[in-house]
Design a protein around this motif. Structure first.
Motif, PDB file in Angstrom:
ATOM      1  N   GLU A   1       0.845  -1.201   0.000  1.00 61.00           N
ATOM      2  CA  GLU A   1       0.000   0.000   0.000  1.00 61.00           C
ATOM      3  C   GLU A   1       0.875   1.244   0.000  1.00 61.00           C
ATOM      4  O   GLU A   1       1.907   1.269   0.673  1.00 61.00           O
ATOM      5  N   PRO A   2       0.443   2.303  -0.683  1.00 60.62           N
ATOM      6  CA  PRO A   2       1.188   3.562  -0.632  1.00 60.62           C
ATOM      7  C   PRO A   2       1.395   4.069   0.799  1.00 60.62           C
ATOM      8  O   PRO A   2       2.463   4.603   1.113  1.00 60.62           O
ATOM      9  N   ALA A   3       0.403   3.863   1.666  1.00 61.75           N
ATOM     10  CA  ALA A   3       0.530   4.369   3.043  1.00 61.75           C
ATOM     11  C   ALA A   3       1.680   3.692   3.790  1.00 61.75           C
ATOM     12  O   ALA A   3       2.325   4.312   4.640  1.00 61.75           O
TER      13      ALA A   3
ATOM     14  N   GLU B   1       3.383   8.982  -1.500  1.00 63.88           N
ATOM     15  CA  GLU B   1       2.123   8.263  -1.300  1.00 63.88           C
ATOM     16  C   GLU B   1       1.175   8.490  -2.489  1.00 63.88           C
ATOM     17  O   GLU B   1       0.619   7.553  -3.050  1.00 63.88           O
ATOM     18  N   ARG B   2       1.055   9.750  -2.880  1.00 61.44           N
ATOM     19  CA  ARG B   2       0.143  10.088  -3.982  1.00 61.44           C
ATOM     20  C   ARG B   2       0.632   9.520  -5.310  1.00 61.44           C
ATOM     21  O   ARG B   2      -0.143   9.026  -6.115  1.00 61.44           O
TER      22      ARG B   2
ATOM     23  N   ALA C   1       0.097   5.790  -5.530  1.00 60.16           N
ATOM     24  CA  ALA C   1      -1.336   5.520  -5.711  1.00 60.16           C
ATOM     25  C   ALA C   1      -1.748   5.777  -7.162  1.00 60.16           C
ATOM     26  O   ALA C   1      -2.486   4.989  -7.766  1.00 60.16           O
TER      27      ALA C   1
ATOM     28  N   ILE D   1      -0.365   2.912  -9.349  1.00 56.92           N
ATOM     29  CA  ILE D   1      -1.138   1.668  -9.194  1.00 56.92           C
ATOM     30  C   ILE D   1      -2.440   1.789  -9.987  1.00 56.92           C
ATOM     31  O   ILE D   1      -2.823   0.877 -10.725  1.00 56.92           O
ATOM     32  N   ALA D   2      -3.091   2.950  -9.878  1.00 54.38           N
ATOM     33  CA  ALA D   2      -4.353   3.163 -10.597  1.00 54.38           C
ATOM     34  C   ALA D   2      -4.121   3.083 -12.110  1.00 54.38           C
ATOM     35  O   ALA D   2      -4.900   2.462 -12.838  1.00 54.38           O
TER      36      ALA D   2
ATOM     37  N   ASP E   1      -1.269  16.109  -9.831  1.00 53.09           N
ATOM     38  CA  ASP E   1      -1.585  14.684  -9.728  1.00 53.09           C
ATOM     39  C   ASP E   1      -1.479  14.013 -11.105  1.00 53.09           C
ATOM     40  O   ASP E   1      -2.397  13.333 -11.547  1.00 53.09           O
TER      41      ASP E   1
END
Ligand code: ADP
Ligand code: MG
Ligand code: ZN
Length: 351
Positions: free
Chosen positions: A162-164, A224-225, A228, A231-232, A256
């Protein structure tokens, strides 16, 4: 089952030393452009590098704090590529024989420690400033003050999902390098930089798919962003039945947006070979153990001790150990006022 992400990080840590990795120039920040340079870090013909003992020790401190193994012998290598901010045409780094291998960084409290693949020493590049202007023309300028500043590169196993978790790892790494005094760890100043490797696990075979690399993520939030977003992006490609191409991407946190920078090069493109101007680096057991003995109590151990000694929650102890100075201050207060009141004072009033 949804396709799980597989993420591994490569972190560059600018080591806090007085001089550069292979020459006596000051490793300074904010000096006038090209004022901290010499024939070695400008790559002038015939100039010879000499390894900086303080940088080696800083790398060892970090590696030993992470529980890495330290082989007696490591080797500097040339990584050949052209870039205007790299005057020699190659970077001196460690490749096949790094300073440290293995080890793990605990992410207290809770999740499993993050397994480390390796930690090696290398030199930083200069900086391109663009576009600058000369009259009505846009020009690029080069500042070589940073060329040759010592870096430790820390490579994790691809253990993040996970990014987190990546953000938590970077927070813990930043705390550790500051705790040890090996780096200021300021991401805004580029003292801690991170590349992320991202792939999706194939739900059928369970094997990780093709990975991409996100470069130069320069804040924890950006890491983190960016991950994410990547991955998307890969999930969209996969859902459409398209292949993920191996590539290096840049992430623009403000908008973004991801941009493909180049198709990823592989190791053989760099034509690594042992640096002929530097002997292998020898770290004997005596040196290694002297550095180990000089380590402070590590943040995760200290948090555990403070929790046990003062009856604090794991969370409270973790907050108190967010910085070494804060933990010192807490213990000084606790000696006078007792652990409970000192914890309340520090975590509520002082912070
Ligand atoms: P490179 O030289 O291409 O950067 P490395 O072997 O040094 O390759 O690995 C770089 C990083 O890639 C490591 O952090 C590792 O954890 C990560 N990594 C390896 N395989 C994968 C994968 N399938 N998905 C995501 N990250 C991966
Ligand atoms: Mg890489
Ligand atoms: Zn120099």
């Amino acid at each position: 089952m949804a396709d799980e992400a597989v993420i591994g990080l490569e972190c560059h840590i600018q080591l806090r030393t007085r001089s550069k990795m292979f020459c006596a120039c000051a490793a300074g920040y904010g000096a006038p452009p090209n004022s901290l340079v010499c024939p070695v870090c400008l790559g002038l013909p015939g100039a010879l590098p000499v390894a900086n003992r303080a940088a080696v020790e800083a790398g060892l401190r970090l590696g030993l704090a992470l529980g890495c193994a330290v082989p007696e012998r490591s080797v500097f290598a040339r990584k050949n590529y052209f870039y205007p901010d790299m005057p020699k045409g190659y970077q001196i780094t460690q490749y096949e024989a790094p300073l440290c291998t293995g080890g793990a960084l605990p992410l207290a409290p809770g999740p499993r420690p993050v397994a480390i693949l390796r930690l090696h020493l290398e030199e930083d590049t200069g900086k391109s400033l663009h576009p600058a202007r000369r009259g009505d023309r846009a020009v690029s300028r080069l500042d070589f003050n940073r060329a040759g500043v010592p870096l430790a590169e820390l490579v994790t196993e691809p253990v993040f999902r996970e990014p987190a978790e990546c953000a938590a790892f970077l927070t813990a790494l930043r705390r550790l390098v500051r705790w040890l005094g090996v780096s200021d760890g300021d991401m805004e100043k580029g003292q801690l930089r991170c590349d992320a490797n991202v792939s999706l696990r194939d739900p059928g075979t369970g094997r990780p798919g093709v990975r991409t690399e996100l470069k130069n993520l320069n804040s924890i939030h950006g890491v983190e962003r960016g991950i994410a977003a990547e991955i998307a992006r890969q999930r969209v490609l996969r859902a459409a039945g398209d292949e993920v191409a191996p590539a290096t991407l840049l992430y623009d946190v403000e908008h973004d947006r991801l941009a493909v920078m180049r198709v990823k090069e592989s190791a053989h493109d760099y034509r690594y070979f042992p640096e002929p101007d530097l002997p292998p680096l020898r770290v004997d057991a005596a040196w290694r153990e002297r550095v180990r003995a000089g380590l402070p109590e590590l943040p995760w151990a200290r948090a555990e001790r403070l929790a046990a000694e003062h009856g604090l929650s794991a969370h409270e102890a973790e907050v108190l150990c967010g910085q070494r100075e804060l933990a010192d201050y807490f213990e000084a207060c606790a000696a006078v006022a007792g652990g409970g009141p000192a914890c309340t004072w520090v975590t509520r009033e002082v912070l």
